[in-house]
Design a protein around this motif. Sequence first.
Motif, PDB file in Angstrom:
ATOM      1  N   LEU A  73     -41.423  60.622   6.724  1.00  0.00           N
ATOM      2  CA  LEU A  73     -41.705  60.780   5.240  1.00  0.00           C
ATOM      3  C   LEU A  73     -41.302  59.544   4.375  1.00  0.00           C
ATOM      4  CD1 LEU A  73     -43.319  62.373   3.239  1.00  0.00           C
ATOM      5  CD2 LEU A  73     -41.234  63.596   2.693  1.00  0.00           C
ATOM      6  N   VAL A  74     -39.925  59.274   4.768  1.00  0.00           N
ATOM      7  CA  VAL A  74     -39.041  58.297   3.960  1.00  0.00           C
ATOM      8  C   VAL A  74     -38.657  57.268   4.739  1.00  0.00           C
ATOM      9  CG1 VAL A  74     -37.353  58.043   2.318  1.00  0.00           C
ATOM     10  CG2 VAL A  74     -38.513  60.127   2.283  1.00  0.00           C
ATOM     11  N   THR A  75     -39.013  56.067   4.213  1.00  0.00           N
ATOM     12  CA  THR A  75     -38.191  54.948   5.117  1.00  0.00           C
ATOM     13  C   THR A  75     -37.739  53.718   4.002  1.00  0.00           C
ATOM     14  OG1 THR A  75     -40.538  53.935   5.066  1.00  0.00           O
ATOM     15  CG2 THR A  75     -39.722  55.108   7.111  1.00  0.00           C
ATOM     16  N   PHE A  76     -36.773  53.170   4.477  1.00  0.00           N
ATOM     17  CA  PHE A  76     -36.511  52.159   3.536  1.00  0.00           C
ATOM     18  C   PHE A  76     -35.674  50.907   4.578  1.00  0.00           C
ATOM     19  CE2 PHE A  76     -31.573  52.544   3.617  1.00  0.00           C
ATOM     20  CZ  PHE A  76     -31.431  53.786   3.840  1.00  0.00           C
ATOM     21  N   ARG A 128     -46.714  52.420   7.022  1.00  0.00           N
ATOM     22  CA  ARG A 128     -45.865  53.305   6.444  1.00  0.00           C
ATOM     23  C   ARG A 128     -46.371  54.638   6.578  1.00  0.00           C
ATOM     24  NH1 ARG A 128     -47.384  49.501   1.050  1.00  0.00           N
ATOM     25  NH2 ARG A 128     -46.471  47.838   2.013  1.00  0.00           N
ATOM     26  N   GLY A 129     -45.351  55.560   6.837  1.00  0.00           N
ATOM     27  CA  GLY A 129     -45.656  56.893   6.775  1.00  0.00           C
ATOM     28  C   GLY A 129     -45.370  57.308   8.462  1.00  0.00           C
ATOM     29  N   PHE A 130     -45.208  56.373   9.162  1.00  0.00           N
ATOM     30  CA  PHE A 130     -44.672  56.559  10.741  1.00  0.00           C
ATOM     31  C   PHE A 130     -43.392  56.064  11.031  1.00  0.00           C
ATOM     32  CE2 PHE A 130     -49.335  57.153  10.653  1.00  0.00           C
ATOM     33  CZ  PHE A 130     -49.292  58.126  11.480  1.00  0.00           C
ATOM     34  N   ASP A 131     -42.455  56.616  11.728  1.00  0.00           N
ATOM     35  CA  ASP A 131     -41.303  56.190  12.373  1.00  0.00           C
ATOM     36  C   ASP A 131     -41.602  54.506  13.059  1.00  0.00           C
ATOM     37  OD1 ASP A 131     -38.623  55.521  12.542  1.00  0.00           O
ATOM     38  OD2 ASP A 131     -38.220  57.551  13.473  1.00  0.00           O
ATOM     39  N   ILE A 132     -40.305  53.765  13.427  1.00  0.00           N
ATOM     40  CA  ILE A 132     -40.815  52.631  14.023  1.00  0.00           C
ATOM     41  C   ILE A 132     -41.294  52.918  15.256  1.00  0.00           C
ATOM     42  CG2 ILE A 132     -38.248  53.019  14.653  1.00  0.00           C
ATOM     43  CD1 ILE A 132     -40.070  49.584  14.564  1.00  0.00           C
ATOM     44  N   LEU A 158     -53.988  58.114   9.451  1.00  0.00           N
ATOM     45  CA  LEU A 158     -54.082  58.012   8.045  1.00  0.00           C
ATOM     46  C   LEU A 158     -52.864  58.598   7.364  1.00  0.00           C
ATOM     47  CD1 LEU A 158     -56.138  57.294   5.832  1.00  0.00           C
ATOM     48  CD2 LEU A 158     -56.873  59.636   5.421  1.00  0.00           C
ATOM     49  N   THR A 159     -52.423  57.704   6.369  1.00  0.00           N
ATOM     50  CA  THR A 159     -51.467  58.060   5.423  1.00  0.00           C
ATOM     51  C   THR A 159     -51.567  57.649   3.840  1.00  0.00           C
ATOM     52  OG1 THR A 159     -50.218  55.735   5.717  1.00  0.00           O
ATOM     53  CG2 THR A 159     -49.561  57.490   7.496  1.00  0.00           C
ATOM     54  N   VAL A 160     -51.027  58.289   3.189  1.00  0.00           N
ATOM     55  CA  VAL A 160     -50.956  58.189   1.668  1.00  0.00           C
ATOM     56  C   VAL A 160     -49.537  58.068   1.181  1.00  0.00           C
ATOM     57  CG1 VAL A 160     -53.158  59.070   1.152  1.00  0.00           C
ATOM     58  CG2 VAL A 160     -51.368  60.461   0.970  1.00  0.00           C
ATOM     59  N   GLY A 161     -49.173  57.365   0.341  1.00  0.00           N
ATOM     60  CA  GLY A 161     -48.046  57.095  -0.117  1.00  0.00           C
ATOM     61  C   GLY A 161     -47.541  56.484  -1.445  1.00  0.00           C
ATOM     62  N   VAL A 192     -53.108  54.025   0.562  1.00  0.00           N
ATOM     63  CA  VAL A 192     -53.508  54.504   1.597  1.00  0.00           C
ATOM     64  C   VAL A 192     -53.716  53.703   2.741  1.00  0.00           C
ATOM     65  CG1 VAL A 192     -55.822  54.360   0.682  1.00  0.00           C
ATOM     66  CG2 VAL A 192     -55.392  56.147   2.197  1.00  0.00           C
ATOM     67  N   GLN A 193     -53.347  54.043   3.961  1.00  0.00           N
ATOM     68  CA  GLN A 193     -53.253  53.407   5.022  1.00  0.00           C
ATOM     69  C   GLN A 193     -54.135  53.891   6.351  1.00  0.00           C
ATOM     70  OE1 GLN A 193     -49.060  51.746   5.325  1.00  0.00           O
ATOM     71  NE2 GLN A 193     -50.070  49.995   6.010  1.00  0.00           N
ATOM     72  N   ALA A 194     -54.597  53.193   7.047  1.00  0.00           N
ATOM     73  CA  ALA A 194     -55.472  53.704   8.332  1.00  0.00           C
ATOM     74  C   ALA A 194     -55.257  52.612   9.449  1.00  0.00           C
ATOM     75  CB  ALA A 194     -57.077  54.040   7.969  1.00  0.00           C
ATOM     76  N   GLY A 195     -54.957  53.085  10.693  1.00  0.00           N
ATOM     77  CA  GLY A 195     -54.844  52.203  11.623  1.00  0.00           C
ATOM     78  C   GLY A 195     -54.639  52.853  12.882  1.00  0.00           C
ATOM     79  N   SER A 196     -54.574  52.207  14.088  1.00  0.00           N
ATOM     80  CA  SER A 196     -54.399  52.655  15.642  1.00  0.00           C
ATOM     81  C   SER A 196     -53.969  51.612  16.389  1.00  0.00           C
ATOM     82  CB  SER A 196     -55.744  53.591  15.986  1.00  0.00           C
ATOM     83  OG  SER A 196     -55.766  53.932  17.162  1.00  0.00           O
ATOM     84  N   LEU A 197     -53.517  52.068  17.419  1.00  0.00           N
ATOM     85  CA  LEU A 197     -52.847  51.119  18.630  1.00  0.00           C
ATOM     86  C   LEU A 197     -53.385  51.712  19.966  1.00  0.00           C
ATOM     87  CD1 LEU A 197     -50.930  48.515  19.636  1.00  0.00           C
ATOM     88  CD2 LEU A 197     -49.265  50.509  19.421  1.00  0.00           C
ATOM     89  N   PHE A 198     -53.799  51.072  20.736  1.00  0.00           N
ATOM     90  CA  PHE A 198     -54.552  51.457  22.002  1.00  0.00           C
ATOM     91  C   PHE A 198     -54.675  50.392  23.091  1.00  0.00           C
ATOM     92  CE2 PHE A 198     -57.621  50.543  18.858  1.00  0.00           C
ATOM     93  CZ  PHE A 198     -58.565  49.863  19.640  1.00  0.00           C
TER      94      PHE A 198
END
Length: 905
Positions: A896-899, A692-696, A863-866, A761-767
């Motif tokens: 910012l906003v997703t649904f 959450r906090g990022f686009d697809i 890192l995102t918070v929401g 709060v979320q944290a992550g990565s893709l690599f």
Amino acid sequence: MSKTYVRAGAILMASTVLSGVPAFAQTVPQPTPAAESAESPTPVAAPAEVRTIKTLRVEGSQRIEPQTVLSYTKLRVGIPYSAETLDQALKDLQASDLFADYSISGVETGDIVVRIRENPIINRIIFEGNKALKTDKIQKEVKLAPRQIFTRIAVRQDVARIIELYRRQGRFAAVVSPKMVNLDQNRVDVVFEITEGSKSKVRQINVIGNEVFSDDQLRGEMVTKQSRWFRLLSSNTSYDQDRLNYDQQKLRQFYLTEGYADFRVTSAVAELTPDKKDFIITYVVEEGKRYKFGDVTVDSEIRDFDNTKLAATLPVKKGEWYNAKLVEDSVDQLSEAAGLFGYAFTDINPDFQKDSDTLTMGMNFHIGQAQRTYVERIDINGNTQTQDKVVRREIRLAEGDAFNSFQIKRSQDRINSLGYFQDKMEIKQSPGSAPDRIILETNLEEKSTGQLQLSVGYSSLERFIIQANITQANFRGKGQELRAGVNYSSYSKSVNLGFTEPYLFDKNVALAFDVFRQDLNQFNYVGNSRQTTYSQTRTGFQVRAGVPLTEYYSLSGRYGLSYDQVGLDRATYYTDGVCDPLKAGRYLCDSIGNRITSSVGYSIIYDSLNSRLRPTRGTRWSFSQDFAGLGGDVKYIRTSVNGAKYWGIGSGFVFSLVGEGGYIASLEKSRGPGIDKIRNNDRYYLGSPQFRGFDIRGVGPRVLRQAYSVDASGNQILVTDRNQIVDDALGGRAYYLGRAELELPLGAGARELGLRPSIYVQAGSLFGITRPLPTATFPTVTDANGNVTVLPITTPLKDAAGNQLYVVGAGDTTNAGLITTCQIGFSTTAGGACAGTSQNTIYSTSIAPFKETFFGGTARPRLTVGIGVDWNSPFGPLRIDVAKAILTQPGDDPKLVTFNVGTQF
């Protein structure tokens, strides 16, 4: 002279208010003025002598039989009578509440006539003026009904009931005026005119006598709240007597948890303001002294227990402030410990040893003698569809086993996790046929387990979605799951059929299979516009089996076979029948083709969650590996780890930590420089709704293609507007993602609507992808000032026979602009003789220059918070998130906003 005894009930005229009390009167013939003056002080003139009733009849009865009328009195033919006898008869008629008027005549002759006028029959009950309360709700409270006999007492009682109903709604200014409308045939309509008034709010809550805690602190512990503008939607600002009593208990509980063992509420007064709009509540309290725990001991009559060790494990500790909640927790802990040893009915009594001099509260927990208990019988009640065996196989105890409270709790969790019954089912424990026997009663309330969902939704990923899903989670009452679904959107179409048998041949072995067909259109973004890049069609099936290893560990295996067809739009991305890297990108051209994936995998799972549907405590983690290469064209090992931990931290709050990660290792040879061994459709992707906090697909490796433009000075510059940049997400071979989330409690109304808000709060990565080679190298020129200009790439075009094509020059006025194979002149046929002298130019295409930049090859965290809300809406599951990306890496695409509405296969 004849006399008539009359006791007349108050008669309600049409449209008049019911009021008044019965009157008693005696009528005599009109006397002379003197006689009238002499007799007027005496309302009843009793006969001097006793007479006998010669005849007895009733006049005026319509619905009621004359003998029934006389049965309410003691008058009978042949008995003596006096004034007192007749007066008592009138009182008896009045007490029957059946008559509007009644009198007795024939007193002097003995020919007694009882004249009556019956109470009317109710035709209709009408409520007027009620808006806050529906008519059907009021009708449930009143006792009057059509075709009943009208009585004043019943009307008054119903008025009181209606007023009490409004008071329970907080409307103490409500006024109910009953009226009667006379109709023909001795019928009436009863009309209750209701003036509801506004809700009586709590204007002020005063606390007198508190010194340690402020008024605001104590008001915060109460359920009742002061009426303020920001509590406009709260129902706790209205006055309620039951809530007032509950608040006194809440105050006492609060003080007892803070060490004030002598606290008491000496008075609680609710005063209604003169306008009846508000209440002022005043509590008078005595706080008393604050106590600490003294010596804590356990005195057990059960030999299996070590008193010293038990006391050491209790939450009550010597020297800490007294807390009544900890005492309750200690009793529960001791009871649970006794249950673990098989003692179901253990009597645990805490002995409070208060010392007012030292301000200490010593505690001794006495455990009475008890017998070890065994399960005599297990009763399954309330299951009309679900077979008994489906429930019994979830119960961790069998008939004849030693009682174990832990296994009872585990059984409750497993049954609730099935999702077949109403929430919070508890196994009731009752004494058996002997002191050492116990009966376990599982009282179930089934709920619908079939779901048919036809929905039209919208999601950030799929845009408009049409879904048709049918699921039966308890097929034939055997706990089997049957599912089928169709999903259609602009970018994906899928069909899925599946079946799960949790207990194959009544053995603890689960078997499931799925058959699917998916048509997916992969895409990239040009600004906010999503462009289809390549299409993927996947057809296949998967078979799964699982067995438990222990109560909490299980092992599952699976085999899957799928056929993938990946292609690009030829009209858009092909040149001369070949995928053109300048149009599609080199990494997309490398992905096309048809291939078969044959994979086998396993998972080791640990699950101690109290509910699989909505956990509030427990742990779940899994380790999975899938090996692709058991035949087919694709070879890799996919490893993934998932874990979740939930804590119920009280008052409806649930805190959770969730983490996951994965890695794909290729078993294939290199496919060339700049080409990753793992194909696009087999990689991981990360973004909304998972992150959450990022686009697809907004996180991880990607290539941004920027075009060139010209500024006001004529200089060539790169386009920097993200909305004009082509964004190709490439995916990755490794990822990790973690989330800390706090679920917030809501009121009962919001819970019934299926609303579940949370902050997180979320944290992550893709690599972990091979850096792709540039699609093209464009020629450049440098002017005298050192400015570099990137030129387009020009490609000459040929016909099918390989002849160079030319554009006829302007020198040929007839054929100018036509395509020919002649370098000079013009020919109507390809490769034919050229006629004319026009100088022709080579026919070619050009690719506008662009710059490609690779981003996301780093494992550094995002890192995102929401805050988000889950809603189990009538249109399907709905999730709305407002999340801010605090830490990003170059190339990431925050949102910012997703649904999302509905679920995807």
